[in-house]
Design an enzyme around this catalytic site. Sequence first.
Site, short mmCIF file in Angstrom:
data_model
loop_
_atom_site.label_atom_id
_atom_site.label_comp_id
_atom_site.label_asym_id
_atom_site.label_seq_id
_atom_site.Cartn_x
_atom_site.Cartn_y
_atom_site.Cartn_z
N SER A 272 -23.41 15.61 40.72
CA SER A 272 -22.23 15.13 40.01
C SER A 272 -21.99 15.92 38.71
CB SER A 272 -22.40 13.63 39.76
OG SER A 272 -21.27 13.08 39.19
N HIS B 293 -21.14 8.44 46.41
CA HIS B 293 -21.55 9.28 45.30
C HIS B 293 -23.01 9.09 44.88
CE1 HIS B 293 -20.23 12.01 42.17
NE2 HIS B 293 -20.89 11.31 41.27
#
Length: 395
Positions: free
Chosen positions: A165, A370
Amino acid sequence: MVKNVFGVLLLISVCLAQQHPDVGLSTIEMIQRQGYPVEEHVNIQTPDGYLLDMHRIPHGKNNAGQTNKPVAFVMHGILSSSADWVNMGPEKSIAYQLADEGYDVWMGNARGNTWSRKHITYNPNRDSEFWDFSWHEIGSIDLPTMIDYVLGITGQQQVFYIGHSQGSTSFWVMLSERPEYNSRIRLMIALAPIGYMSNLTNPFFQLLSTFHNTLEWVLSFLGMDEFLPSSDLFTLIGQIACNDESFVQGICASIFFLIGGWNSAQLNQTMIPVIMSSTPAGSSTKQMIHYAQLISSGNFRKYDYGMILNLIRYGSLSPPDYIIENIQAPVGLFYSANDWLSAVVDVHQFANQLPNLALQFLVPDPRFNHLDYLFAIDVRELCYNRALALMRQFA
Ligand SMILES: *[C@@H]1O[C@H](CO)[C@@H](O)[C@H](O)[C@H]1NC(C)=O
Ligand SMILES: *[C@@H]1O[C@H](CO)[C@@H](O)[C@H](O)[C@H]1NC(C)=O
């Protein structure tokens, strides 16, 4: 006050699941408890005075004698820390897998998180100046500082870089701003890469991108310096995002899962208290705002200070774009269809501009989200094994 909110959330999650021995342990203690070697490297000083801590697993359980090990440098995402890479234990977490595969594993900690919340002059509890950074500074200053430190200690010429990320965003920034670091990267693995963000579906960031330039809103809801969201914000987003079963609401009350999303099929509920005891680990509000700006502008570019300050800082009314063409090191992108922050079309747009794309790998599970890159029950089979295979090709 906000620490209390997190404390209560931790308690709730502890009650939801049976007690796990890693709850409340630090990164180092968790690694020690698993019988792996661990080193702590503290107060690595950046040129602008931040003091960063790194954690290292120098070898695995069966390869202590092996010399000249390649370095795997792993970098966490927003609100996270080195704990991300170990808190699911030796059967799942990638730091152990890398160590057992023969890598010398170094885990970074960005300025402002639990481990790197210190500075030679500024006090993070008192001084706004401490929090005046976004992932721009993490990428252009912290990463080069830590990489140089690691190369200095190990005598290696290059590192394998793995970023989750924001750990990918800050990497793009580093090579855009300081292309001389290309030669210090053997291969970069981006887990849930973030560059362009115009197609994201995360309700928190969508809301933020609508309001990001309303200062009062920022002050009252997010915290001015350190990102310390108020309970009003939890309630607001909770109403938008979490009208689901009650267990999911329990998780959803955590800003961390609110930002990253959840996937009940791949989230081991026993491990939630362990995750919650090290996250959120601290970030600046400016990191959030900078992401919100990417959503509203559609560009991958520097922080927007408003026209007048932009003119003074950058010599242009809008902030300049990051130079993706400067990212010459080979890159493997690992992305997924159910990622609220890293949309497939955004990844494709970024990939098309990368000059040296080694692999573009869509995780073969349509519900992978995620945070599954760190915590999924099947993360090795779905993702890490492919990443390590790619690394072997660049050995
Ligand atoms: C992604 O966002 C861009 C910019 O807002 C838009 O033009 C495009 O249609 C979007 N793509 C999809 C698939 O939604
Ligand atoms: C969930 O975590 C617990 C505690 O670490 C472990 O014993 C269990 O096997 C895990 N479950 C799955 C499905 O991986």
